[in-house]
Design an enzyme around this catalytic site. Structure first.
Site, mmCIF file in Angstrom:
data_model
loop_
_atom_site.group_PDB
_atom_site.id
_atom_site.type_symbol
_atom_site.label_atom_id
_atom_site.label_comp_id
_atom_site.label_asym_id
_atom_site.label_seq_id
_atom_site.Cartn_x
_atom_site.Cartn_y
_atom_site.Cartn_z
ATOM 1 N N ARG A 121 0.988 -1.609 -0.204
ATOM 2 C CA ARG A 121 -0.048 0.113 -0.036
ATOM 3 C C ARG A 121 1.330 1.235 0.038
ATOM 4 N NH1 ARG A 121 -5.332 -1.843 2.848
ATOM 5 N NH2 ARG A 121 -6.292 -3.103 0.661
ATOM 6 N N GLN A 126 -0.939 2.000 -6.084
ATOM 7 C CA GLN A 126 -2.573 2.120 -5.670
ATOM 8 C C GLN A 126 -3.298 2.016 -6.768
ATOM 9 O OE1 GLN A 126 -3.600 6.594 -4.883
ATOM 10 N NE2 GLN A 126 -2.895 6.237 -2.433
ATOM 11 N N ASP A 129 -3.730 -2.070 -6.508
ATOM 12 C CA ASP A 129 -4.261 -2.378 -5.017
ATOM 13 C C ASP A 129 -5.557 -3.314 -5.060
ATOM 14 O OD1 ASP A 129 -4.348 -3.029 -2.514
ATOM 15 O OD2 ASP A 129 -4.730 -1.207 -2.483
ATOM 16 N N SER A 132 -8.333 -2.665 -2.694
ATOM 17 C CA SER A 132 -8.649 -1.893 -2.129
ATOM 18 C C SER A 132 -10.068 -2.246 -3.003
ATOM 19 C CB SER A 132 -8.127 -0.849 -1.971
ATOM 20 O OG SER A 132 -6.734 -0.505 -0.560
ATOM 21 N N TYR A 228 -0.673 -1.918 5.997
ATOM 22 C CA TYR A 228 -2.022 -2.974 6.316
ATOM 23 C C TYR A 228 -1.852 -2.663 8.021
ATOM 24 C CZ TYR A 228 -1.589 -4.850 1.770
ATOM 25 O OH TYR A 228 -1.902 -5.017 -0.438
#
Length: 391
Positions: A121, A126, A129, A132, A228
């Site tokens: 992360r 991003q 990910d 997410s 995390y």
């Protein structure tokens, strides 16, 4: 390079690892794409749409025999693994920290495996990910499941027959899933409170119109270097449960999202807290995949306990297959582009993203965390074997 899109075989899995839009994007980068027959059908993408985007359609065996890269959502079963060629790159949500033995099998076949649930992360990762993106879907859907099960309205209603107060929702865990749940519950008109062990998320919670619940816990590190959540010490977790119980008792809906990668989900909703809720209340346990946050959850099922409905279904993103696939396919595309930035596979293990996501390569398990998990299992097996021998 030729990429293959597998049809998912896990029960209830409706997502697909590439959609027609990303097929066109791969082809624009110079790659060829082969889709398995009916790979995207459950998500609303027909074979013809893949063909129109430029993909070929083949059966699974033909696909696995000719593709350099195989894209999946779930970890593959043995019927797929048996046909993976040495040198193939397998990309998916392989859950290596829960099923490290899969890494041994893939390494033995000479497969380079890349797992999207190990994406760090960090800002430049991003777009890759997948945890997410799928958590966003899960948080949204959790509120809809709760609203459907709740025997009352969500919003404030002023009618000729009287005023109906809004539902009271408590979200435990203000990560991506939690924030998605908060936003959806607020849009439906509920009064929302949210709790997280990380005080830093208070501003995000309040920006969505919810109240941040602050509990006084012993201070300790609550996030690892990859971003995390980390597990709390047993005594702090017990303190957390006790303080949360009052908040739970006052709620019509509780949505739990607390998970720690590679570990059993913490139990934050004890049986006593469930039994203190009013009949008709609802708990949606989004940590069911890893055991559940609620003591009375039955992973994979919807149950009743003292008049409270506990929804502990697994793989909730698969209930929104079109957009879950769309988001996941974009995550996969960005990761492929990262790994093939020079036109061919470029595993630069000095790069944090590559080092984090690569599980097996060149016949070896190369991820240090998976290596450690395998050593722990071997040591435990040896101890158990010695104990059996002594008996």
């Amino acid at each position: 390079m030729k990429l293959g899109i597998l049809r998912e075989r896990a029960p209830g899995e409706t997502r697909v690892a590439a959609i027609p839009d990303t097929v066109a994007a791969y082809i624009k980068l110079g790659h060829a794409v082969v889709g398995e027959q009916a790979a995207g059908m459950a998500a609303g993408f027909s074979d013809q749409r893949y063909i129109t985007a430029g993909a070929e359609i083949r059966d699974a065996v033909a696909l696995l025999n000719q593709c350099d890269v195989v894209l999946s959502v779930q970890r593959p079963g043995q019927e797929v693994i048996d046909h993976l060629r040495s040198g193939t790159v397998l990309i998916g949500l392989l859950q290596p920290f829960i099923y490290p033995e899969l890494a041994v099998t893939l390494a033995a076949r000479g497969v380079t495996s890349v797992s999207l649930d190990a994406v760090p992360r960090i800002a430049r990762a991003q777009s890759m990910d997948a945890l997410s993106s799928q958590s966003t879907v899960a948080g949204y859907k959790a509120v809809l499941l709760a609203a459907n099960a709740l025997p009352r309205f969500f919003p404030l209603l002023m009618t000729a027959a009287g005023v109906i107060p809004p539902a009271r929702v408590l979200v435990i865990g203000a990560g991506v899933a939690g924030l998605g749940a908060i936003g959806t519950a607020r849009r439906l008109g509920a009064i929302v409170r949210a709790y997280d062990t990380r005080p830093a998320v208070k501003e995000q919670v309040e920006s969505l119109g919810a109240t941040f619940v602050e509990l006084t816990l012993q201070q300790e590190k609550r996030e690892d270097t990859a971003g995390y959540a980390t597990a709390l010490a047993a005594d702090v977790e017990a303190q957390e449960r006790a303080l949360l119980s009052e908040q739970i008792r006052e709620s019509d809906i509780v949505i739990t999202t607390a998970q720690v990668p590679g570990q059993r989900a913490p139990v934050l909703v004890p049986r006593s807290a469930v039994e203190a809720m009013l009949p008709g209340s609802v708990i949606v346990d989004l940590a069911a995949e890893t055991g559940g946050n609620c003591e009375v959850s039955v992973p994979g099922e919807v149950t009743q306990h003292h008049g409270v409905t506990i929804i502990a279904l697994k793989n909730i993103p698969a209930m929104v297959p079109l957009h879950a696939s769309q988001l996941y396919a974009q995550n996969v595309f960005h990761l492929v582009r990262h790994l093939y930035s020079k036109g061919e596979l470029d595993l630069d293990f000095t790069d944090e993203i590559t080092r984090s996501v690569c599980i097996t390569h060149a016949g070896e398990v190369c991820h240090p965390t998976v290596q450690a998990l395998l050593r722990e299992k071997q040591a435990a097996a040896a101890v158990n074997g010695e104990g059996a021998h002594r008996d």
